[in-house]
Design a protein around this motif. Structure first.
Motif, PDB file in Angstrom:
ATOM      1  N   GLY A  24       0.857  -1.226   0.042  1.00 19.27           N
ATOM      2  CA  GLY A  24       0.019   0.117   0.002  1.00 19.27           C
ATOM      3  C   GLY A  24       0.998   1.164   0.054  1.00 19.27           C
ATOM      4  O   GLY A  24       0.437   2.209  -0.683  1.00 19.27           O
ATOM      5  N   ALA A  25       1.955   1.370   1.026  1.00 15.58           N
ATOM      6  CA  ALA A  25       3.012   2.513   0.692  1.00 15.58           C
ATOM      7  C   ALA A  25       3.502   2.667  -0.798  1.00 15.58           C
ATOM      8  O   ALA A  25       3.596   3.768  -0.883  1.00 15.58           O
ATOM      9  N   VAL A  26       3.909   1.686  -1.089  1.00 22.67           N
ATOM     10  CA  VAL A  26       4.621   1.612  -2.495  1.00 22.67           C
ATOM     11  C   VAL A  26       3.524   2.133  -3.669  1.00 22.67           C
ATOM     12  O   VAL A  26       3.925   3.024  -4.297  1.00 22.67           O
ATOM     13  N   ALA A  27       2.420   1.612  -3.207  1.00 23.84           N
ATOM     14  CA  ALA A  27       1.351   2.063  -4.544  1.00 23.84           C
ATOM     15  C   ALA A  27       1.024   3.759  -4.146  1.00 23.84           C
ATOM     16  O   ALA A  27       0.924   4.331  -5.207  1.00 23.84           O
ATOM     17  N   ALA A  28       1.089   3.858  -2.914  1.00 24.08           N
ATOM     18  CA  ALA A  28       0.870   5.556  -2.586  1.00 24.08           C
ATOM     19  C   ALA A  28       1.851   6.427  -3.042  1.00 24.08           C
ATOM     20  O   ALA A  28       1.610   7.600  -3.475  1.00 24.08           O
ATOM     21  N   GLU A  29       3.184   5.993  -2.758  1.00 26.02           N
ATOM     22  CA  GLU A  29       4.194   6.648  -3.449  1.00 26.02           C
ATOM     23  C   GLU A  29       4.078   6.796  -4.836  1.00 26.02           C
ATOM     24  O   GLU A  29       4.384   8.210  -5.593  1.00 26.02           O
ATOM     25  N   LEU A  30       4.004   5.876  -5.723  1.00 27.23           N
ATOM     26  CA  LEU A  30       3.940   5.973  -7.245  1.00 27.23           C
ATOM     27  C   LEU A  30       2.626   6.929  -7.475  1.00 27.23           C
ATOM     28  O   LEU A  30       2.702   7.694  -8.521  1.00 27.23           O
ATOM     29  N   GLU A  31       1.614   6.804  -6.872  1.00 28.61           N
ATOM     30  CA  GLU A  31       0.253   7.748  -6.873  1.00 28.61           C
ATOM     31  C   GLU A  31       0.803   9.180  -6.831  1.00 28.61           C
ATOM     32  O   GLU A  31       0.608  10.045  -7.862  1.00 28.61           O
ATOM     33  N   ALA A  32       1.600   9.388  -5.698  1.00 30.05           N
ATOM     34  CA  ALA A  32       2.083  10.716  -5.542  1.00 30.05           C
ATOM     35  C   ALA A  32       2.932  11.275  -6.442  1.00 30.05           C
ATOM     36  O   ALA A  32       3.160  12.544  -6.811  1.00 30.05           O
ATOM     37  N   LEU A  33       3.776  10.250  -7.104  1.00 35.20           N
ATOM     38  CA  LEU A  33       4.675  10.724  -8.237  1.00 35.20           C
ATOM     39  C   LEU A  33       3.810  10.921  -9.367  1.00 35.20           C
ATOM     40  O   LEU A  33       4.616  11.425 -10.636  1.00 35.20           O
ATOM     41  N   GLY A  34       2.559  10.523  -9.770  1.00 38.10           N
ATOM     42  CA  GLY A  34       1.753  10.714 -10.951  1.00 38.10           C
ATOM     43  C   GLY A  34       2.017   9.998 -12.060  1.00 38.10           C
ATOM     44  O   GLY A  34       1.711   9.944 -13.133  1.00 38.10           O
ATOM     45  N   LEU A  35       2.482   8.542 -11.463  1.00 35.31           N
ATOM     46  CA  LEU A  35       2.904   7.391 -12.344  1.00 35.31           C
ATOM     47  C   LEU A  35       1.541   6.459 -12.295  1.00 35.31           C
ATOM     48  O   LEU A  35       1.285   6.034 -13.471  1.00 35.31           O
ATOM     49  N   GLN A  37      -2.765   5.285 -10.837  1.00 28.70           N
ATOM     50  CA  GLN A  37      -3.744   5.761 -10.108  1.00 28.70           C
ATOM     51  C   GLN A  37      -4.324   4.481  -9.256  1.00 28.70           C
ATOM     52  O   GLN A  37      -3.987   3.098  -9.796  1.00 28.70           O
ATOM     53  N   VAL A  38      -4.636   4.709  -8.136  1.00 28.60           N
ATOM     54  CA  VAL A  38      -5.170   3.636  -7.199  1.00 28.60           C
ATOM     55  C   VAL A  38      -6.676   3.992  -6.913  1.00 28.60           C
ATOM     56  O   VAL A  38      -7.228   5.129  -6.499  1.00 28.60           O
ATOM     57  N   ASP A  39      -7.653   2.954  -7.528  1.00 27.91           N
ATOM     58  CA  ASP A  39      -8.831   2.972  -7.142  1.00 27.91           C
ATOM     59  C   ASP A  39      -9.403   3.139  -5.657  1.00 27.91           C
ATOM     60  O   ASP A  39      -8.631   2.179  -4.778  1.00 27.91           O
ATOM     61  N   SER A  40     -10.047   4.252  -5.154  1.00 27.43           N
ATOM     62  CA  SER A  40     -10.246   4.575  -3.809  1.00 27.43           C
ATOM     63  C   SER A  40     -11.157   3.644  -3.102  1.00 27.43           C
ATOM     64  O   SER A  40     -11.250   3.272  -2.008  1.00 27.43           O
ATOM     65  N   ARG A  41     -12.025   2.750  -4.079  1.00 27.84           N
ATOM     66  CA  ARG A  41     -12.957   1.749  -3.336  1.00 27.84           C
ATOM     67  C   ARG A  41     -12.445   0.397  -4.007  1.00 27.84           C
ATOM     68  O   ARG A  41     -12.627  -0.076  -5.182  1.00 27.84           O
ATOM     69  N   ALA A  57      -3.845   1.243 -11.578  1.00 25.62           N
ATOM     70  CA  ALA A  57      -3.618   1.708 -13.325  1.00 25.62           C
ATOM     71  C   ALA A  57      -2.893   2.543 -13.547  1.00 25.62           C
ATOM     72  O   ALA A  57      -2.413   3.406 -12.737  1.00 25.62           O
ATOM     73  N   VAL A  58      -1.975   2.516 -14.544  1.00 26.84           N
ATOM     74  CA  VAL A  58      -0.941   3.550 -15.074  1.00 26.84           C
ATOM     75  C   VAL A  58      -1.953   4.919 -15.103  1.00 26.84           C
ATOM     76  O   VAL A  58      -3.102   4.810 -15.956  1.00 26.84           O
TER      77      VAL A  58
END
Length: 387
Positions: A24-35, A37-41, A57-58
């Motif tokens: 989850g932390a890895v996915a959050a970092e990648l999302e913060a970098l704009g790389l 998207q993480v589905d919120s639900r 998803a990219v």
């Protein structure tokens, strides 16, 4: 996620072998970098059981790299996002001059124009060229047979200077990387196309002129000791009365199975209006029943099969993919090509090797983008510095 192997956070957790919290932390970092998207639900796909997981998803609006390809009839520039997705592309038709700086400047100018039009952030640039490229210096090491560039031309340096002149600079590892066009096509197909899942992938392709080959072993390109491996175009497939090849031999795959060979074998005089590859494809599409066209398909298919059989004997691939005109020859008569490979392979084992068509549009461009994306894939946090 770049290769589509982690569509959910649960799969990412399994692939990385970490806890759910770490994934989850890895996915959050990648999302913060704009790389990404993480589905919120979180949700489960149809037919799936167990705990629902957040889909990954990219990010379709994320950063891109500039990819360029030079070929005998001009060039093409594109912006390519993660996942091998072409965001925008434009072709350029020109006689490629002896000084590569001119065409490389045109490639970069076209890419810069696409960046201005789309407003996308560029994090790298890669280039595909129709010649062997020496590693790591980035020179055209052998005579670029279908261009007028001098032997030993430092293409990487010219490409980097063009990028700098256009204001496209940043991470030195990601800007200015170059490679052979068929090598890069094979890399792209292995990650995103017809080569997915193959452990020993052989790619053979003919574009506008000539024939190239590439081998991907366990996800990595086999380029030899200095980048010059898999010059398959100079296998002899028609020694008796074959065409004179640029290398000095006769009957090489390079001059016996490329678009010029197809047109002349079919009794057609190539015209200057469109590329030789497009003329060949138009002929196959518009006159498939013409006896001369059918005969040309048979002759080139047999010679291609003979070359592939030799490569099967040497390399023992578990999959072969064909690009350019070779893809069209396979589509025209797949049984004939498979039969020739099986007949001429040791023990007939070549008949067991699947032969498929390359599936990506502009796979050499996508492969050039892979070069530029690789530093980001290795260390996404480098983007946090604003490169």
């Amino acid at each position: 996620m770049h290769t589509g192997r982690a569509p959910t956070r649960a799969v990412l957790t399994s692939e990385l072998g970490v806890t759910r919290a770490t994934a989850g932390a890895v996915a959050a970092e990648l999302e913060a970098l704009g790389l990404i998207q993480v589905d919120s639900r979180p949700g489960a796909g149809a037919g799936h059981q167990g705990r629902p997981s957040h889909r990954l998803a990219v990010d379709p609006d994320g950063p891109v790299v500039l990819a360029g390809q030079v070929h005998a009839d001009g060039f093409r520039a594109a912006l390519v996002g993660l996942g091998g997705r072409i965001v925008a592309t434009v072709p350029g038709s020109m006689a490629v001059p002896a000084d590569p700086a001119h065409v490389l400047g045109a490639v970069v100018e076209a890419g810069a124009r696409l960046l201005r039009e789309t407003g996308r952030r560029c994090v790298g640039a890669g280039l595909a060229v129709p010649s062997a490229v020496a590693e790591p210096e980035g020179t055209v090491a052998l005579n670029p047979l279908h261009l007028e560039w001098p032997r030993g031309t430092h293409v990487r340096g010219a490409f980097t200077r063009a990028l700098t002149a256009a204001g496209l600079t940043g991470d030195t590892e990601a800007f200015g990387r170059i490679g052979n066009d068929v090598n890069l096509a094979a890399l792209a197909e292995h990650r995103h196309g017809a080569g997915r899942g193959a452990r020993h992938l052989l790619c053979v392709a003919t574009g506008h002129r000539g024939v190239g080959g590439a081998l991907v072993i366990d996800g990595r390109l086999h380029t030899g000791s200095s980048g010059l491996a898999l010059e398959v175009g100079h296998l002899t497939v028609n020694p008796d009365g074959g065409r004179l090849c640029h290398c000095g031999s006769r009957g090489c795959l390079d001059v016996e199975t490329d678009p010029l060979a197809f047109l002349t074998t079919a009794g057609r005089v190539p015209g200057p209006e469109v590329s030789l590859l497009q003329q060949s494809r138009d002929l196959l599409r518009d006159e498939p029943g013409d006896p001369a066209v059918r005969a040309a398909v048979g002759i080139l298919t047999d010679r291609l099969g003979q070359g592939l059989a030799g490569l099967v004997n040497i390399l023992n691939p578990d999959r072969i993919i064909l690009g350019g005109l070779h893809r069209d020859l396979l589509a025209a008569d797949p049984e004939r090509l498979a039969a020739v490979v099986a007949e001429r392979s040791l023990w007939g084992r070549g008949g067991e090797v699947p032969i498929a068509e390359c599936s990506l549009d502009h796979d050499s461009l996508v492969g050039a983008a892979e070069l530029a994306w690789q530093p980001v894939l290795d260390d996404p946090l480098r983007l946090a510095g604003g490169a």
